[in-house]
Design an enzyme around this catalytic site. Structure first.
Site, PDB file in Angstrom:
ATOM      1  N   CYS A   1      38.578  55.224  18.503  1.00 21.11           N
ATOM      2  CA  CYS A   1      38.076  54.232  17.567  1.00 21.11           C
ATOM      3  C   CYS A   1      36.936  53.437  18.195  1.00 21.11           C
ATOM      4  O   CYS A   1      36.800  53.410  19.414  1.00 21.11           O
ATOM      5  CB  CYS A   1      39.182  53.263  17.182  1.00 21.11           C
ATOM      6  SG  CYS A   1      40.584  54.091  16.415  1.00 21.11           S
TER       7      CYS A   1
ATOM      8  N   HIS B   1      34.556  66.878  25.001  1.00 21.26           N
ATOM      9  CA  HIS B   1      35.545  66.376  24.041  1.00 21.26           C
ATOM     10  C   HIS B   1      36.871  67.095  24.156  1.00 21.26           C
ATOM     11  O   HIS B   1      37.832  66.763  23.484  1.00 21.26           O
ATOM     12  CB  HIS B   1      34.992  66.465  22.623  1.00 21.26           C
ATOM     13  CG  HIS B   1      33.766  65.624  22.464  1.00 21.26           C
ATOM     14  ND1 HIS B   1      32.505  66.149  22.594  1.00 21.26           N
ATOM     15  CD2 HIS B   1      33.612  64.300  22.266  1.00 21.26           C
ATOM     16  CE1 HIS B   1      31.629  65.166  22.456  1.00 21.26           C
ATOM     17  NE2 HIS B   1      32.269  64.039  22.266  1.00 21.26           N
TER      18      HIS B   1
ATOM     19  N   HIS C   1      19.451  60.368  25.604  1.00 23.39           N
ATOM     20  CA  HIS C   1      20.561  61.282  25.380  1.00 23.39           C
ATOM     21  C   HIS C   1      20.944  61.249  23.912  1.00 23.39           C
ATOM     22  O   HIS C   1      20.995  60.191  23.297  1.00 23.39           O
ATOM     23  CB  HIS C   1      21.765  60.874  26.248  1.00 23.39           C
ATOM     24  CG  HIS C   1      23.048  61.473  25.788  1.00 23.39           C
ATOM     25  ND1 HIS C   1      23.352  62.806  25.955  1.00 23.39           N
ATOM     26  CD2 HIS C   1      24.114  60.940  25.131  1.00 23.39           C
ATOM     27  CE1 HIS C   1      24.539  63.051  25.427  1.00 23.39           C
ATOM     28  NE2 HIS C   1      25.028  61.941  24.920  1.00 23.39           N
TER      29      HIS C   1
ATOM     30  N   GLU D   1      22.073  60.874  13.465  1.00 21.88           N
ATOM     31  CA  GLU D   1      23.067  60.411  12.493  1.00 21.88           C
ATOM     32  C   GLU D   1      22.447  59.524  11.416  1.00 21.88           C
ATOM     33  O   GLU D   1      22.816  59.587  10.251  1.00 21.88           O
ATOM     34  CB  GLU D   1      24.153  59.641  13.248  1.00 21.88           C
ATOM     35  CG  GLU D   1      25.147  58.910  12.388  1.00 21.88           C
ATOM     36  CD  GLU D   1      26.048  58.020  13.249  1.00 21.88           C
ATOM     37  OE1 GLU D   1      26.566  58.517  14.261  1.00 21.88           O
ATOM     38  OE2 GLU D   1      26.206  56.844  12.907  1.00 21.88           O
TER      39      GLU D   1
ATOM     40  N   LEU E   1      48.138  54.462  14.774  1.00 19.75           N
ATOM     41  CA  LEU E   1      47.968  55.922  14.752  1.00 19.75           C
ATOM     42  C   LEU E   1      47.551  56.432  16.127  1.00 19.75           C
ATOM     43  O   LEU E   1      48.075  57.429  16.627  1.00 19.75           O
ATOM     44  CB  LEU E   1      46.906  56.316  13.711  1.00 19.75           C
ATOM     45  CG  LEU E   1      46.646  57.816  13.569  1.00 19.75           C
ATOM     46  CD1 LEU E   1      47.842  58.527  12.957  1.00 19.75           C
ATOM     47  CD2 LEU E   1      45.408  58.083  12.712  1.00 19.75           C
TER      48      LEU E   1
ATOM     49  N   GLU F   1      29.536  53.022  34.154  1.00 21.81           N
ATOM     50  CA  GLU F   1      29.805  52.217  32.949  1.00 21.81           C
ATOM     51  C   GLU F   1      31.217  51.626  32.870  1.00 21.81           C
ATOM     52  O   GLU F   1      31.704  51.325  31.768  1.00 21.81           O
ATOM     53  CB  GLU F   1      29.505  53.026  31.663  1.00 21.81           C
ATOM     54  CG  GLU F   1      28.083  53.566  31.618  1.00 21.81           C
ATOM     55  CD  GLU F   1      27.765  54.369  30.344  1.00 21.81           C
ATOM     56  OE1 GLU F   1      28.388  54.130  29.297  1.00 21.81           O
ATOM     57  OE2 GLU F   1      26.858  55.224  30.421  1.00 21.81           O
TER      58      GLU F   1
ATOM     59  N   CYS G   1      28.043  65.077  27.204  1.00 23.02           N
ATOM     60  CA  CYS G   1      28.105  63.657  26.820  1.00 23.02           C
ATOM     61  C   CYS G   1      28.803  62.912  27.950  1.00 23.02           C
ATOM     62  O   CYS G   1      29.115  63.509  28.997  1.00 23.02           O
ATOM     63  CB  CYS G   1      28.851  63.542  25.485  1.00 23.02           C
ATOM     64  SG  CYS G   1      28.720  61.907  24.714  1.00 23.02           S
TER      65      CYS G   1
END
Ligand code: 39S
Ligand code: ZN
Length: 764
Positions: free
Chosen positions: A521, A699, A646, A610, A18, A489, A731
């Site tokens: 993902c 995003h 963060h 979360e 996908l 990173e 972010c």
């Protein structure tokens, strides 16, 4: 016969087909027809797997190009005006623009807000609601998929998020109003959808109402029975699905729902299943979520069977078996994992294996355990083998855990004193600029890592490649004038998997992908045993980066709570203990980084909110052990070492005290998509330390304007004194391309300069 079904199945494909198709379409490499064909292939494979596993139906409606809540919003005609006039049927690119702000066709526009699906790492696009909103049936896609399944010879059960949960997840735009007011306008469209499905010959529709596991306002509770009365359609059976939590005071509502069946989470739902089995009137069906849809360990089939037997006696064929929730949250197929340590492999079940577990359980109920004796014996061996494995236990880790005392959870001086020392050491300007850590993970970086992991690139060459990347990222940050730099990173495949790979007690998969949002993902590592740090994890990269610049370099770590929440973790001890083990490993890393000369350390806790329990009664306990773990990880440093944390995708109102209790010197948060609304919680008194409210949304590929960021920062300065404000994106930048990142950060640094030239005056 005991019937089995699944609430949903991973839509990404066993090898992320996908992702490949959707990203190729966005890039213009393939057209809409090729994309549609990739979707059909994926669905065909998925339905074939469901049929092979003996499920009574294949599930239709769990497929989505980007997100299924977004697809539902499109189906209901809830398309915000800024996406332009839409025709009778909303087209594919309008849906993609809602998701990410742009698509191969149509004008760019601000994307819809994206946020976490309950307490998972899956993100949905929040429906936008306004007073007097009109709804209409605006897509054929769901009905096409039903016909597609039927044409392949399958009998479909359709899944949709139910109207109350859809409204609950909505964000009010414009004038404040009670979104429950929209229910009466929404129900006719739901009704029309159900009629269309009935006309297609669909016998069962699953309506997901996971909000029944939340502390709901009374008006919402009272809305359930009338809603489902209004949604009766002759010939169509409705299964209302609840999951993720205990029904508690909503149990009676669930039992009274005028529908043909109810699904209940048997893993997280406490004794909801047993209680409902006693009171659910015949002929209503009780679908029991016996197999964990949120974790990857094999089910203890003996225990499950013992529990199911009395339910089966009481309910007979009214008992259905299912995973606890959609299998969206677990990887597709353990069969792909040929390189996984065989012992660990034997402990696991992914989506395909979980369907098989359901089949074994159903047969055992119907024909007796003898009929499936070999399968039961094998499962028994696997469960016992995991429990008894010496690889789970490290006495020295246990001893260290017992030795944690309060002194380990406190910085030496309070924030005010630390701030003064840090100021003297760092010499930063007002409105210091920084980034959240990652820079673009380019194709080249990923290819180099792939070659390294496959043995085609030796360790020294890989190291050199990554160092070159770090050099370029540091040079770029200096050139555009950022104040606090990061190394970028490049060497990390993922902020959690990377640390898992360097710690003892973890295992990894090759294809254990789970959708996080859209085409993105993650491959959660498997935390199966006691956690230990065999050696420094990030020190060499961080030292290399600091050596390149006179400016302060920010060392970058993922915090204990986030590693916990984004891994598949052991279920044989309390999560709090596992979290503290992670905290101790990170504490050592933090101290090593400080000793190596890094003046600032960021400990990301992106998943702090979360993991907050859905039920208020359970929150204080979670916040207590998570705050303690973070403080153990972060408190071992000198006062002049600045600790950042963060958090993204958070609503902070209900956790602001805990965020303050982390006692990080600086917290950077996500706020741009919500127009700084999130900052309400951070009003000066509630949050005592420094804060970097994200000034643009990373995003979306759109480049933010200087003026827009200045305006956001002026808004922020109404809540937070300017001396305590930082300037940063929402972010990390790993998902973005270099051209956007360059342009966006240049604008962001300019925004900070504008503000320094004309600082906002505090409004008290
Ligand atoms: N665990 C986690 N959860 C999170 C976040 C996060 O960063 N990590 N961020 C928030 C948003 N979620 C996100 C989730 C995923 C990604 C993301 O970028 N994922 C990548 C995969 C990252 C990864 O593991 N990459 C591997 C390689 C994977 C790969 O595809 N390799 C190819 C080769 C290279 C290529 O074709 O790209 C191959 O092996 O064939 C690596 O860098 O080593 C993706 O889907 O594309 C970003 C944000 C919330 N939750
Ligand atoms: Zn983030």
């Amino acid at each position: 016969m005991t019937l089995t079904h699944t609430l949903g199945f991973p839509r990404i494909g066993a090898h992320r087909e996908l992702k490949q198709a959707v990203e190729a379409y966005w890039k213009g490499d393939i057209g809409a027809e090729a994309l549609a064909s990739a979707g059909r292939d994926l669905r065909a494979v998925q339905w074939a797997r469901e049929a092979e596993a003996g499920l009574r139906w294949v599930t239709v409606g769990d497929f989505a190009w980007y997100d299924s809540v977004l697809d539902l919003s499109v189906l209901l005609g809830a398309v915000p005006e800024r996406f332009g006039p839409v025709g009778d049927r909303v087209d594919l690119d309008t849906m993609f623009r809602m998701a990410r702000g742009r698509a191969p066709s149509g004008m760019p526009a601000a994307a819809c807000e994206m946020t976490k699906w309950f307490d998972t790492n899956y993100h949905y696009l929040a429906p936008e609601l306004h007073q007097g909103q009109a709804f209409r049936l605006a897509s054929e896609s769901l009905f096409d998929q039903v016909r597609e399944a039927q044409a392949l010879g399958h009998d479909p059960k359709v899944v949709l998020v139910g109207p109350l949960t859809w409204l609950w997840l909505g964000r009010v735009k414009g004038v404040a109003f009670d979104r429950l007011e929209l229910l009466s306008r929404l129900l006719p469209v739901y009704h029309a959808i159900l009629e269309r499905l009935a006309a297609l010959g669909v016998a069962w529709v699953q309506l997901d109402e996971p909000i029944l596991g939340l502390d709901l306002p009374e008006a919402w509770r009272q809305a359930f029975v009338p809603t489902y009365n209004a949604l009766a359609v002759p010939g169509l059976n409705r299964l209302v699905a609840t999951y993720f939590g205990r029904l508690e005071e909503n149990r009676e509502i669930a039992a009274a729902l005028p529908v043909e069946g109810l699904h209940v989470d048997g893993v997280r739902g406490g004794d909801d299943v047993e209680a409902l089995a006693r009171c659910l009137p015949a002929p209503r069906v009780l679908s029991v979520g016996v197999v964990d849809g949120r974790n990857v360990w094999r089910t203890d089939l003996d225990a499950a069977l013992a529990r199911l037997r009395s339910l089966h006696d009481a309910l007979g064929d009214r008992l259905w078996l299912a995973p606890s929730c959609s299998l969206l949250h677990v990887p597709v197929d353990l069969g792909s994992e040929t390189r996984l340590d065989p012992e660990v492999r034997g402990w696991l079940a992914f989506a395909v294996q979980k369907l098989e577990e359901l089949r074994v359980l159903a047969r055992a109920l119907d024909e007796g355990p003898e009929a499936v004796a070999p399968a039961l014996a094998e499962a028994r061996g696997a469960v016992a083998g995991r429990r008894a494995s010496p690889r789970l236990h490290r006495p020295e880790v246990r001893a260290r855990l017992r030795a944690v005392d309060d002194a380990m959870t406190r910085r030496h001086a309070p924030y005010r004193e630390r701030a003064a020392r840090q100021k003297a050491r760092l010499g930063l300007p007002l409105f210091p600029t920084t980034t959240i850590g990652s820079f673009p993970q380019t194709q080249e970086i990923r290819m180099a890592r792939r070659d390294f992991k496959a043995g085609r690139l030796d360790a020294a060459s890989y190291r050199r490649r990554m160092e070159e990347e770090i050099n370029a990222v540091v040079r770029f940050q200096e050139e555009i004038g950022l104040d606090v730099l990061v190394h970028g990173e490049a060497e990390r495949n993922d902020m959690v998997e990377y640390f898992g790979e360097q710690l003892e007690g973890f295992a990894f998969t090759d294809y254990g992908w789970v959708q996080s949002y859209g085409s993105r993902c993650v491959k959660p590592p498997l935390l199966f045993g006691d956690v230990a740090r065999p050696g420094p994890m990030t020190v060499a990269w961080a030292t290399h980066a600091q050596g390149l610049t006179q400016k302060p370099m920010k060392g970058m770590l993922t915090g204990p709570i986030t590693i916990l929440n984004w891994s598949f973790v052991r279920d044989d001890q309390p999560r709090a203990d596992t979290c503290l083990q992670l905290a101790l490993a990170l504490r050592d890393e933090v101290r090593d980084l400080e000793a190596a000369g890094l003046p600032i350390l960021q400990i990301d806790e992106a998943a702090f909110r979360e993991g907050l329990p859905l039920r208020k009664a359970e929150r204080a306990d979670y916040l207590a052990w998570t705050v303690r773990a973070f403080r153990v990880a972060s408190s071992g440093v000198r006062d002049d070492t600045q600790i950042h944390t963060h958090m993204c995708y958070s609503t902070f109102n209900d956790i602001i005290d805990a965020v303050a209790a982390l006692d990080a010197d600086v917290v950077t948060i996500e706020t741009a998509r919500s127009d700084m609304a999130l900052l309400d919680a951070f009003q000066e008194k509630a949050y005592p330390n420094e804060i970097g409210p994200g000034v643009y949304d990373i995003h979306s590929p759109n480049v933010p304007e200087v003026a827009a960021m200045v305006a956001l920062l002026r808004k922020a300065a109404v809540h937070i004194p300017a001396e305590r404000l930082w300037v940063n994106p929402d972010c990390g930048l790993k998902t973005r391309g270099w051209p956007e990142v360059r342009a966006s950060l240049v604008n962001m640094v300019e925004a900070a300069r504008v503000l320094r030239a004309a600082p906002p005056t505090p409004e008290r």
